[in-house]
Design an enzyme around this catalytic site. Structure first.
Site, mmCIF file in Angstrom:
data_model
loop_
_atom_site.group_PDB
_atom_site.id
_atom_site.type_symbol
_atom_site.label_atom_id
_atom_site.label_comp_id
_atom_site.label_asym_id
_atom_site.label_seq_id
_atom_site.Cartn_x
_atom_site.Cartn_y
_atom_site.Cartn_z
ATOM 1 N N THR A 1 -11.143 4.748 7.075
ATOM 2 C CA THR A 1 -11.579 5.570 8.207
ATOM 3 C C THR A 1 -11.216 7.047 8.011
ATOM 4 O O THR A 1 -11.700 7.899 8.741
ATOM 5 C CB THR A 1 -10.983 5.050 9.526
ATOM 6 O OG1 THR A 1 -9.565 4.935 9.397
ATOM 7 C CG2 THR A 1 -11.560 3.676 9.849
ATOM 8 N N GLU B 1 0.841 -1.199 0.000
ATOM 9 C CA GLU B 1 0.000 0.000 0.000
ATOM 10 C C GLU B 1 0.874 1.247 0.000
ATOM 11 O O GLU B 1 0.742 2.115 -0.850
ATOM 12 C CB GLU B 1 -0.941 0.002 1.197
ATOM 13 C CG GLU B 1 -1.879 1.188 1.207
ATOM 14 C CD GLU B 1 -2.925 1.133 2.307
ATOM 15 O OE1 GLU B 1 -3.525 2.177 2.609
ATOM 16 O OE2 GLU B 1 -3.157 0.036 2.867
ATOM 17 N N GLU C 1 -10.723 -8.450 4.169
ATOM 18 C CA GLU C 1 -10.103 -8.506 5.493
ATOM 19 C C GLU C 1 -10.870 -9.298 6.558
ATOM 20 O O GLU C 1 -10.247 -9.971 7.381
ATOM 21 C CB GLU C 1 -9.864 -7.069 5.995
ATOM 22 C CG GLU C 1 -8.818 -6.334 5.197
ATOM 23 C CD GLU C 1 -8.779 -4.850 5.542
ATOM 24 O OE1 GLU C 1 -7.796 -4.417 6.159
ATOM 25 O OE2 GLU C 1 -9.743 -4.139 5.186
ATOM 26 N N ARG D 1 -7.655 2.234 13.642
ATOM 27 C CA ARG D 1 -8.535 1.112 13.303
ATOM 28 C C ARG D 1 -8.524 0.066 14.417
ATOM 29 O O ARG D 1 -9.510 -0.647 14.615
ATOM 30 C CB ARG D 1 -8.155 0.484 11.962
ATOM 31 C CG ARG D 1 -9.217 -0.474 11.442
ATOM 32 C CD ARG D 1 -8.949 -0.900 10.012
ATOM 33 N NE ARG D 1 -9.369 0.076 9.031
ATOM 34 C CZ ARG D 1 -10.516 0.030 8.347
ATOM 35 N NH1 ARG D 1 -11.370 -0.960 8.549
ATOM 36 N NH2 ARG D 1 -10.824 0.952 7.468
#
Length: 754
Positions: free
Chosen positions: A434, A226, A706, A304
């Site tokens: 988020t 990522e 996930e 998270r």
């Protein structure tokens, strides 16, 4: 519809980074990195390395035309270390040579002197020394301070979960080539093409329009690509800008394991209070996240953890505080679950602790505290569409939990050297980035004049089957055969400003954007057909490549309709934009509605433990999962199985080890073990929950990337319960992974500290 990449994969025809034909004059880059975890660079002697025939250039921070800065969330990470080094493996220079073999040989001849500084590898030590990436964050609900006096039972303890190596099959890498007028095209093994584009432009000191990033597919990512795919792409592009020749940088497996960050290890303290009827009244926890040497994605991972710290339970009084602790390890990063699994492990440890002290089964506590519609999460979102009780009932009816428990108890009563154990692991996982602005996507669709279709989205295919789902959407809306739809590579020139393929949101965001683009094109085509037949556009439909009016088949085909529209100069290209509605979060109040929806599920894990050897076999994992209305069962079931096994590996055998000097000890595939065919459960049974789905999910098909990883947490507690059957005085350590060595210590401990 089967995964469209399957045939290409098994026949070796799928194109990955190393399959891209090399342009004549391509140079190869190898990274020279820090051999120590923390220190000041006193001197570096490159003379012997430069003297090797075939070495073209050694690039350092002095050669950077723009900013020597690759930090995403926080600008705290240099591309090449200039004065100080902060972890073993930190890049210092890039050796560019005619072959990677020459570059590797040159690397061995570089002489560096570093004056060593103190090394921190423990997050608790970092927190004590105020070495933090960002200030701590706290989520609160109710009043924990005054709720303890109402608790009949209070338990406190510590829970630790280790890191995890991503071990994608394709290592980090990029291939950059020069274009006209100073433009550069980068083929990168990245989940975040726009991040590569943005950071490359920053380092080179040019506009983003000068950098084109293209991704056909990547050979696995799991979050490790990522942000951490970016530096190698930037280095390749920097080489191109200096040499004006193509440059390829692909890490060897050993370099990849040494230089890149992992899943964040966490050390956590918990305190849990229950009423007489075993309802959880209060819960407090402090998370110490091992961020590594710089921020990377640690702040987002940390929050998270807070979002998922109460997992599947309603607790009226909660206080959770998280510290992102700066240590001298490679910057840890995104990994499937993105902090959620670490938070869930702690609450499950707390419940296991309470159950043992109360002499009851953990699943009794779990069941009576399950989240329900209307309950408030600690971050302010009101639970809606909760499927946990339905899932639990289906698990009981389909697999008969009481019978399984009785059979295990009977087995254990009749066997002294073998014990069985089981656990239930509920999962509640929020779907969305988020950070609210990241919840947007675009898709570009062309209908060619022969009726075939080209589709580009911001989704990166990395084995999860997203290309298959994108193709399904276009083929379904246009009602044409999938063979007439081409999925283009992910490219920053065709679709710009993309969010990374992460957070389980890739199919939803890009699929919704694609859906909007396809529907807009269909609306135009229907108007064209309506004018031709002199009917309302609402009376027009396309089914299996044929135009219908008022549900009657006409002699007009899809191909003819497209050509008709073209001749009337109707636009056959559309750019769809989608931004997730409703979601929001106020960081000042730590309250909001951050998730589009939640995915729910329950796993029952059974294990047989060899109490002589400390080894174990997983007999079965039974899962009831909330797919919504799955649009592709074969793809989605594959994600459940893969996520489960990856989570079980994290919990049982993937033992990431650094020494006190910050050196990675589990640095090869002989010292770092992942699950193979002999360590997976003998059977995995997946039962879909029959639901209406959720409109916020693409075609009501919920995200599956996930959530299934968290089912693997159940493996830890199944082993833990089996040990308790053998050793009644065993006190759970809640220290994952549960390796065979730790199992032996549990079976025959506790031991005298002397």
């Amino acid at each position: 519809m089967k995964n469209i990449d399957s045939k290409g994969h098994v026949t070796g025809k799928s194109i990955y980074l190393d399959d891209i034909p090399l342009i004549q004059g391509t140079r190869f880059g190898v990274v020279f990195d820090s051999p120590v975890a923390h220190g000041t660079i006193e001197s570096i002697n490159y003379s012997k390395a430069r003297a090797i025939p075939g070495v073209i250039k050694i690039i350092t921070h002095e050669d950077i035309p723009g900013q020597n800065q690759i930090g995403g969330i926080i600008p705290d990470e240099q591309l090449f270390a200039s004065k100080e080094v902060h972890f073993v493996g930190q890049p210092i220079a890039l050796i560019i040579a005619e072959s990677d073999q020459i570059a590797f040989a040159a690397r061995k001849l570089i002489k560096i002197e570093i004056s060593k500084n103190d090394v921190i590898v423990d997050p608790r030590e970092a927190q004590q020394k105020d070495q933090l990436i960002i200030p701590p964050r706290t989520f609160e609900l109710g009043d924990t301070k005054n709720s303890w006096e109402n608790c009949a039972h209070i338990f406190e303890g510590q829970a630790d979960s280790n890191g995890q190596e991503h071990l994608y099959i394709e290592t980090q890498g990029a291939y950059a080539v020069p274009l006209e007028n100073g433009h550069i095209r980068i083929s990168s093994s990245t989940q975040g093409p726009t991040a590569v584009q943005r950071i490359t432009a920053r380092v080179l000191g040019v506009g983003m329009h000068k950098i084109e990033v293209d991704v056909v597919r990547i050979g696995g990512g799991f979050g490790g690509k990522e942000d951490q795919a970016t530096p190698w792409a930037v280095m390749a592009a920097l080489g191109v800008s200096i040499l004006n020749s193509p440059v390829k940088v692909v890490l060897s497996r050993l370099d990849d394991m040494r230089m890149t960050g992992k899943r964040h290890p966490y050390s956590s303290d918990y305190k849990i209070g229950l009423s007489k009827d075993l309802k959880i009244l209060a819960y407090e926890t402090t998370f110490y996240q091992n961020a590594g040497a710089s921020a990377d994605l640690s702040p987002a991972v940390m929050v998270r953890t807070l979002f998922h710290g109460t997992n599947s339970y309603f607790i009226p009084n909660v206080k959770m505080t998280a510290y992102s602790c700066k240590t001298n390890l490679p910057p840890n990063t995104a990994f499937r679950g993105f902090g959620g699994p670490q938070g869930m492990f702690v609450i499950e440890s707390a419940l296991s602790h309470a159950a043992k002290e109360l002499s009851i089964s953990t699943h009794e506590l779990q069941k009576i505290n399950l989240l329900k519609d209307g309950n408030e999460f600690p971050y302010g979102q009101i639970a809606d569409g909760v499927e946990l009780n339905s899932i639990w009932r289906k698990m009981e009816s389909k697999f008969d939990i009481k019978t399984i428990e009785k059979e295990i108890n009977d087995f254990n009563a009749n066997h002294s050297d073998m014990k069985k154990g089981f656990s239930l692991m509920p999962v509640t996982f929020g779907i969305s980035f988020t950070k609210t602005p990241m919840n947007q996507a675009r898709a570009l669709v062309h209908i060619y004049t022969d009726g075939s279709v080209g589709v580009t989205t911001g989704a990166v295919e990395m084995g999860q089957g997203v290309n298959t789902k994108m193709l399904q959407i276009a083929a379904q809306i246009f009602s044409i055969t999938p063979k007439r739809v081409k999925l283009e590579s992910t490219n920053t020139t065709r679709v710009a400003n993309t969010s990374p393929s992460a957070a389980s949101s890739t199919a939803d965001l890009n699929g919704k954007a694609l859906e909007k683009a396809c529907n807009a094109l269909m609306d135009r085509l229907k108007i064209c057909a309506a004018d031709h037949f002199n009917v309302s556009s609402h009376d027009v439909a396309v089914k299996d490549g044929v135009v219908y009016t008022n549900e009657n088949q006409t002699d007009l085909t899809w191909d003819q309709l497209v050509m008709m529209a073209f001749l009337k100069r109707i636009c056959l290209t559309e750019n769809g934009h989608y931004a997730t509605p409703k979601i929001n979060f106020d960081m000042d109040k730590e309250k909001g509605h951050p998730f589009a929806y939640h995915v729910y599920g329950l796993a029952l894990t059974q294990v047989t433990l060899d109490c002589i050897r400390g080894t174990y076999d997983f007999d079965s994992v039974k899962i009831v999962h909330d797919f919504g209305k799955t649009m592709n069962p074969s793809v989605d079931f594959g994600q459940i199985e893969g996520g489960l096994i990856q989570g079980m590996g994290w919990m049982t055998m993937e033992d990431l080890q650094y020494n006190n000097e910050g050196q990675l000890m589990s640095n090869t595939l002989s010292t770092y073990k992942i699950p193979d065919i002999y360590s997976v459960p003998k059977t995995v049974t997946i039962e879909p929950l029959d639901t209406d789905g959720n409109d916020m999910a693409i075609l009501k098909s919920k995200a599956v990337g996930e959530p299934p990883l968290m089912y693997g947490i159940g493996a830890y507690f199944a082993i833990d319960n089996a040990i308790k059957s053998f050793n009644p005085i065993f006190n759970s350590t809640f220290d994952a992974p549960f390796t065979h060595e730790k199992v032996l210590m549990g079976l025959y401990g506790p031991f005298d500290s002397e």
